[in-house]
Design an enzyme around this catalytic site. Structure first.
Site, PDB file in Angstrom:
ATOM      1  N   HIS A 122       2.044  35.943  -5.398  1.00 10.61           N
ATOM      2  CA  HIS A 122       3.169  35.199  -4.826  1.00 10.61           C
ATOM      3  C   HIS A 122       2.686  33.916  -4.168  1.00 10.61           C
ATOM      4  O   HIS A 122       3.282  32.844  -4.366  1.00 10.61           O
ATOM      5  CB  HIS A 122       3.890  36.081  -3.803  1.00 10.61           C
ATOM      6  CG  HIS A 122       4.878  35.364  -2.961  1.00 10.61           C
ATOM      7  ND1 HIS A 122       6.217  35.300  -3.262  1.00 10.61           N
ATOM      8  CD2 HIS A 122       4.736  34.677  -1.800  1.00 10.61           C
ATOM      9  CE1 HIS A 122       6.855  34.597  -2.337  1.00 10.61           C
ATOM     10  NE2 HIS A 122       5.960  34.216  -1.433  1.00 10.61           N
ATOM     11  N   GLU A 123       1.601  33.999  -3.393  1.00 10.01           N
ATOM     12  CA  GLU A 123       1.096  32.812  -2.705  1.00 10.01           C
ATOM     13  C   GLU A 123       0.539  31.794  -3.694  1.00 10.01           C
ATOM     14  O   GLU A 123       0.745  30.579  -3.530  1.00 10.01           O
ATOM     15  CB  GLU A 123       0.026  33.215  -1.683  1.00 10.01           C
ATOM     16  CG  GLU A 123       0.521  34.138  -0.577  1.00 10.01           C
ATOM     17  CD  GLU A 123       1.669  33.541   0.219  1.00 10.01           C
ATOM     18  OE1 GLU A 123       1.728  32.303   0.352  1.00 10.01           O
ATOM     19  OE2 GLU A 123       2.522  34.310   0.692  1.00 10.01           O
ATOM     20  N   HIS A 126       3.320  29.733  -5.141  1.00  9.60           N
ATOM     21  CA  HIS A 126       3.737  28.568  -4.352  1.00  9.60           C
ATOM     22  C   HIS A 126       2.913  27.335  -4.727  1.00  9.60           C
ATOM     23  O   HIS A 126       3.447  26.223  -4.827  1.00  9.60           O
ATOM     24  CB  HIS A 126       3.551  28.850  -2.857  1.00  9.60           C
ATOM     25  CG  HIS A 126       4.642  29.671  -2.250  1.00  9.60           C
ATOM     26  ND1 HIS A 126       5.973  29.349  -2.342  1.00  9.60           N
ATOM     27  CD2 HIS A 126       4.592  30.818  -1.494  1.00  9.60           C
ATOM     28  CE1 HIS A 126       6.703  30.240  -1.692  1.00  9.60           C
ATOM     29  NE2 HIS A 126       5.885  31.136  -1.175  1.00  9.60           N
ATOM     30  N   GLU A 184      10.915  30.845  -2.389  1.00 11.83           N
ATOM     31  CA  GLU A 184      10.334  32.174  -2.207  1.00 11.83           C
ATOM     32  C   GLU A 184      10.632  33.060  -3.419  1.00 11.83           C
ATOM     33  O   GLU A 184       9.748  33.763  -3.923  1.00 11.83           O
ATOM     34  CB  GLU A 184      10.888  32.821  -0.932  1.00 11.83           C
ATOM     35  CG  GLU A 184      10.368  32.211   0.351  1.00 11.83           C
ATOM     36  CD  GLU A 184       8.870  32.409   0.508  1.00 11.83           C
ATOM     37  OE1 GLU A 184       8.367  33.507   0.180  1.00 11.83           O
ATOM     38  OE2 GLU A 184       8.193  31.467   0.949  1.00 11.83           O
TER      39      GLU A 184
END
Length: 266
Positions: A122-123, A126, A184
């Protein structure tokens, strides 16, 4: 139509015309900052964090996190700098330029390699989607819009001051926060695809967020938060699973089966 509405119309038109970038999911983006400047800022921020936070020295902990990162980034190329910080924070981050930080508190909530991959993926999502650039560009555009309105209106009057305060809150709640929730959700999808292609089980992301929900503190209402609620996030991840499970099955068929061993719990 009053003057403020007219100005906001021009601001949004300018934003729309400037949205010339596209995210990995095909979403139009406003990206104004030079990428090399973001990379430099990412490096500076990472150096500052390393100076302030204690770094974990346990070889088993570092090897575990490095193993997960290596599997996730195998097809991405580039150099990924990984540091584990000794802290109770249940968190991780990735910065432009390929810098990844993981806090040891996360390892008590992410119960296996698949769940840790869901967070780190997920990070990384980004970074791949240039969300830092997008957020800074949004902040710049909104501030320019508010400055323009302030110059046209009469900021010295009580009504003008109230209007500016309301417009500031309106911009925060109406533009920046919802857009952050979009980012997100987008990072969740990119992260699921990354972990699936690496051979991590995307279904474990649902279990991770249930763990996060049990470990979390009371959160503000979702409409006042930059993140989706845990319930919303779980529903969205479950909806994404039919899209990413074939990638996972293909990766396993190709022999991608990460064996990252968690350190003994302390």
């Amino acid at each position: 139509m009053n003057m403020q509405h007219t100005v906001w119309g021009w601001v949004f038109l300018c934003l729309w015309l400037a949205a010339c970038a596209t995210s990995p999911t095909g979403r139009s983006q406003l990206v104004l900052m030079p990428e090399d400047q973001l990379v430099q800022m990412g490096w500076q921020a990472f150096e500052q964090i390393k100076q302030k936070e204690p770094v974990e020295t346990d070889p088993a902990v570092n090897a575990y996190v490095r193993c997960v990162v290596d599997a996730l980034t195998r097809d991405l190329g580039g150099q990924w700098d990984v540091v584990v910080f000794r802290s109770d924070q249940v968190n991780a981050f990735a910065l432009p330029g390929g810098h990844i930080g993981v806090y040891t508190g996360l390892l008590r909530v992410a119960e296996n390699q698949h769940q840790l991959a869901a967070v780190i993926g997920h990070e990384i999502g980004h970074v791949l989607a240039r969300h830092s650039n997008e957020r800074m560009s949004q902040q710049f555009a909104v501030q320019q819009g508010l400055s323009l309105i302030q110059a046209i209106a009469n900021p010295g009057s009580a009504t003008g001051q109230l209007a500016m305060a309301a417009l500031g809150l309106g911009a925060q709640v109406g533009i920046l926060l919802p857009y952050s929730r979009i980012q997100e959700s987008e990072a969740d999808l990119i992260g699921l695809e990354l972990m699936a292609r690496a051979g991590f089980d995307p279904r474990e992301a649902v279990a991770l967020w249930r763990n996060m929900d049990r470990a979390g503190k009371a959160a503000p209402p979702e409409w006042l938060s930059t993140h989706p609620s845990h319930e919303t996030r779980i529903r969205e991840i479950e909806a994404y699973l039919p899209r990413v499970m074939p990638l996972y099955q293909q990766a396993r068929a190709q022999g991608r089966n990460p064996r990252c061993r968690p350190p003994a719990r302390r």
